[in-house]
Design an enzyme around this catalytic site. Sequence first.
Site, PDB file in Angstrom:
ATOM      1  N   GLU A  65       0.832  -1.201   0.000  1.00 55.73           N
ATOM      2  CA  GLU A  65       0.000   0.000   0.000  1.00 55.73           C
ATOM      3  C   GLU A  65       0.869   1.254   0.000  1.00 55.73           C
ATOM      4  O   GLU A  65       1.809   1.375   0.784  1.00 55.73           O
ATOM      5  CB  GLU A  65      -0.890   0.005   1.235  1.00 55.73           C
ATOM      6  CG  GLU A  65      -1.749   1.258   1.391  1.00 55.73           C
ATOM      7  CD  GLU A  65      -2.614   1.231   2.646  1.00 55.73           C
ATOM      8  OE1 GLU A  65      -3.553   2.037   2.717  1.00 55.73           O
ATOM      9  OE2 GLU A  65      -2.351   0.397   3.546  1.00 55.73           O
ATOM     10  N   LYS A 152      -8.867   3.428  -2.944  1.00 56.04           N
ATOM     11  CA  LYS A 152      -9.355   2.960  -1.653  1.00 56.04           C
ATOM     12  C   LYS A 152     -10.688   3.626  -1.329  1.00 56.04           C
ATOM     13  O   LYS A 152     -10.816   4.848  -1.337  1.00 56.04           O
ATOM     14  CB  LYS A 152      -8.319   3.288  -0.576  1.00 56.04           C
ATOM     15  CG  LYS A 152      -8.549   2.629   0.763  1.00 56.04           C
ATOM     16  CD  LYS A 152      -7.347   2.917   1.682  1.00 56.04           C
ATOM     17  CE  LYS A 152      -7.436   2.173   2.989  1.00 56.04           C
ATOM     18  NZ  LYS A 152      -6.236   2.395   3.830  1.00 56.04           N
ATOM     19  N   CYS A 186      -5.718  -2.594   2.386  1.00 55.25           N
ATOM     20  CA  CYS A 186      -5.657  -2.531   3.850  1.00 55.25           C
ATOM     21  C   CYS A 186      -7.015  -2.870   4.480  1.00 55.25           C
ATOM     22  O   CYS A 186      -7.569  -3.920   4.234  1.00 55.25           O
ATOM     23  CB  CYS A 186      -5.131  -1.169   4.290  1.00 55.25           C
ATOM     24  SG  CYS A 186      -4.342  -1.198   5.921  1.00 55.25           S
TER      25      CYS A 186
END
Length: 346
Positions: A65, A152, A186
């Site tokens: 990430e 995200k 994540c």
Amino acid sequence: MSSTKDMSTVQNATPFNGVAPSTTVRVTIVQSSTVYNDTPATIDKAEKYIVEAASKGAELVLFPEGFIGGYPRGFRFGLAVGVHNEEGRDEFRKYHASAIHVPGPEVARLADVARKNHVYLVMGAIEKEGYTLYCTVLFFSPQGQFLGKHRKLMPTSLERCIWGQGDGSTIPVYDTPIGKLGAAICWENRMPLYRTALYAKGIELYCAPTADGSKEWQSSMLHIAIEGGCFVLSACQFCQRKHFPDHPDYLFTDWYDDKEHDSIVSQGGSVIISPLGQVLAGPNFESEGLVTADIDLGDIARAKLYFDSVGHYSRPDVLHLTVNEHPRKSVTFVTKVEKAEDDSNK
């Protein structure tokens, strides 16, 4: 963003004497640290790892990430409720400068690196659109094509102060000759509805770039592999204090009391898990480096004999998910001509 229609479809395995051809793919995770505030050096570092992975036969290479631009672990940005801090503004300016435009010159370079090394490349990056930043995953083909991106959907905790939210227009799963490829970043992996959307798109190579190096994270990755009937590749940075800018305010002092150069700030934990729940490689909590496994795509069918969460083990008559894939724009401009045409169609 390229659609899956532009991609080659998965090659059908034609049985020969009752035995299907090999479906083995070598996949590699790069567990390494960003070069903070130096995006060209970060891409140089990434290229060295990609070359190494490709030389060892990797067909897919995954990075953590925010690898390009940097995951801002412990950065303060002067944030406190009701407080505006000039030093924080300056830090955000530096962080914004390290982010990349998508598409842009850095994306073109990464595409070329993927082409030269004949790999599918999945890269975590901090994307900038105007002055809003996004935590993004970039996808590249071995032909040097930028396939597209995933932003995200939900930044976690103070990430929301510096990153914008993605929308449903960037949740792709790409149909490739090595498997159907997608990503969750994540703690998106803790969002069951998002996972379900990826399962419904047929994801087989489930990439999970993360900043979570906890041992508890391993349990989540194991669960997702079994739940989704897919291979899970989780990539986390291994960072030491020496990798961060030399300024005490870059790290929350209550988290990291040890300021020694070699003290570990992010312990990695990159891992590769099969749809049957077998840990194939990793987790590596020790150092920077490559985590590699040879995966058998036939394990997906083996796993889904008993459980297919969006197929034979679903109950759409009782539970049903709707996903909005329309881009979310804050401003839409409509010209007089367009408005007149719209009115005439009513």
